[in-house]
Design an enzyme around this catalytic site. Structure first.
Site, PDB file in Angstrom:
ATOM      1  N   TYR A  16      13.638  52.497  26.087  1.00  0.00           N
ATOM      2  CA  TYR A  16      14.395  51.859  27.162  1.00  0.00           C
ATOM      3  C   TYR A  16      15.533  51.012  26.589  1.00  0.00           C
ATOM      4  CZ  TYR A  16      10.379  53.074  30.127  1.00  0.00           C
ATOM      5  OH  TYR A  16       9.397  53.740  30.811  1.00  0.00           O
ATOM      6  N   LEU A  32       9.449  51.577  37.092  1.00  0.00           N
ATOM      7  CA  LEU A  32       8.255  51.175  36.349  1.00  0.00           C
ATOM      8  C   LEU A  32       7.234  50.500  37.255  1.00  0.00           C
ATOM      9  CD1 LEU A  32      10.164  49.713  33.264  1.00  0.00           C
ATOM     10  CD2 LEU A  32       9.193  52.012  33.525  1.00  0.00           C
ATOM     11  N   HIS A  37       9.023  45.178  36.764  1.00  0.00           N
ATOM     12  CA  HIS A  37      10.302  45.216  37.471  1.00  0.00           C
ATOM     13  C   HIS A  37      11.234  44.088  37.036  1.00  0.00           C
ATOM     14  CE1 HIS A  37       8.822  47.781  41.113  1.00  0.00           C
ATOM     15  NE2 HIS A  37       8.717  48.402  39.951  1.00  0.00           N
ATOM     16  N   LYS A  55      10.783  49.544  44.854  1.00  0.00           N
ATOM     17  CA  LYS A  55      10.105  48.545  45.680  1.00  0.00           C
ATOM     18  C   LYS A  55       8.696  48.335  45.132  1.00  0.00           C
ATOM     19  CE  LYS A  55       7.150  51.519  47.171  1.00  0.00           C
ATOM     20  NZ  LYS A  55       5.729  51.357  46.858  1.00  0.00           N
ATOM     21  N   ARG A 121      -1.967  51.541  40.299  1.00  0.00           N
ATOM     22  CA  ARG A 121      -2.074  50.855  41.593  1.00  0.00           C
ATOM     23  C   ARG A 121      -3.401  50.114  41.742  1.00  0.00           C
ATOM     24  NH1 ARG A 121       0.243  55.864  42.597  1.00  0.00           N
ATOM     25  NH2 ARG A 121       2.266  55.858  43.698  1.00  0.00           N
ATOM     26  N   ASP A 133       1.988  48.011  47.269  1.00  0.00           N
ATOM     27  CA  ASP A 133       2.349  49.413  47.107  1.00  0.00           C
ATOM     28  C   ASP A 133       2.817  50.045  48.411  1.00  0.00           C
ATOM     29  OD1 ASP A 133       2.371  51.714  45.170  1.00  0.00           O
ATOM     30  OD2 ASP A 133       1.104  52.573  46.727  1.00  0.00           O
ATOM     31  N   THR A 210       7.984  58.735  54.476  1.00  0.00           N
ATOM     32  CA  THR A 210       8.169  59.868  53.573  1.00  0.00           C
ATOM     33  C   THR A 210       8.830  60.999  54.347  1.00  0.00           C
ATOM     34  OG1 THR A 210       5.960  60.716  54.073  1.00  0.00           O
ATOM     35  CG2 THR A 210       6.188  59.336  52.115  1.00  0.00           C
TER      36      THR A 210
END
Length: 259
Positions: A16, A32, A37, A55, A121, A133, A210
């Site tokens: 990175y 990521l 973040h 997000k 998660r 999430d 979605t």
């Protein structure tokens, strides 16, 4: 972290940091885990890169505020990647309600089954949990329709092994008198929807977050919008004030569900 220059010259970087050192890179996308973040957004901004960050923008509102301040100091753009806000079907739904009248009540749900403890998660240290999430979507759309909440109530069920929130239910009251019922989960079958109740009718939108079988790709629309802002020096469509406000509402829900 993706590496694509606006000149469409694609390269492969080993790290990175190597991406951020590349003078040909104007902007980076940061997909990521939630806990990274802030770190990599600050690094990108310090390196003179514009940033499109997944997000939720940060783990909490304080992180989002730090990231916004860094963007201001750097003179670079930073936008939270809330792709659903760019879909024409979602925009038509929201704009239609705004043109008519503010809803009396909004119900928003987003859930799917997740049981793998190795999934990021499900790991608190990585910013896991259903609220950050998928709950962030339900909070975002409720605020989009009703404004900022003045009262927040919430309850959650936590995984006994990992400690992450598996299901969260929250009730929000808004200064204009509207209310919202929000629910997110890692325990349910696939479920997502938005329903708005007004004095003139009830309006529902299925799968608002979605669009897998849809002619419009909200991810592409989002990236194109961000690229236009970078190239033209215009404000991002998802402002940092909006992102910070959403994180504040999420913080209030998290505090309420711990009570």
């Amino acid at each position: 972290m993706a590496l694509v220059s606006w000149q469409s010259v694609v390269k492969v970087a080993r790290t990175y940091d190597e991406v951020l050192r590349d003078a040909d890179v104007d902007a980076v996308y940061i997909p990521l885990v939630n806990s990274l973040h802030k770190e990599w957004t600050l690094g990108a901004l310090a390196a003179g890169k514009h940033g499109l960050c997944e997000k939720p923008l940060g783990i909490n509102a304080a992180e989002a505020e730090d990231m916004a301040a860094a963007a201001s100091r750097s003179g670079r753009l930073l936008m939270e990647a809330f792709m659903y806000r760019f879909h024409p079907r979602m925009r038509t739904f929201v704009e239609g309600l705004h043109a008519d009248e503010r809803p009396l009540h909004v119900q928003a749900t987003f859930g799917f089954p997740l049981s793998d403890p190795s999934n990021y998660r499900m790991q608190p240290a990585l910013g896991g949990g259903a609220l950050l999430d998928v709950g962030c979507y339900t909070v975002s759309v409720a605020r989009w329709l009703l404004g900022e909440p003045d009262t927040v109530l919430a309850r959650a069920r936590f995984d006994q092994k990992t400690g992450v929130d598996m299901s969260v239910s929250s009730l929000l009251h808004f200064s204009g008198g509207g209310t919202a019922s929000l629910w997110c989960s890692f325990e349910s079958a696939e479920e997502q929807g938005v329903t708005a109740v007004t004095t003139k009718g009830t309006y529902a939108l299925e799968r608002p977050f979605t669009a897998w079988q849809d002619p419009h790709d909200p991810y592409q629309l989002m990236v194109e919008s961000f690229a236009d802002s970078v190239q033209n020096g215009t404000e991002c469509e998802v402002s940092l004030d909006e992102s910070i406000a959403n994180m504040r509402a999420l913080d209030r829900i998290r505090e309420a569900m711990q009570a």
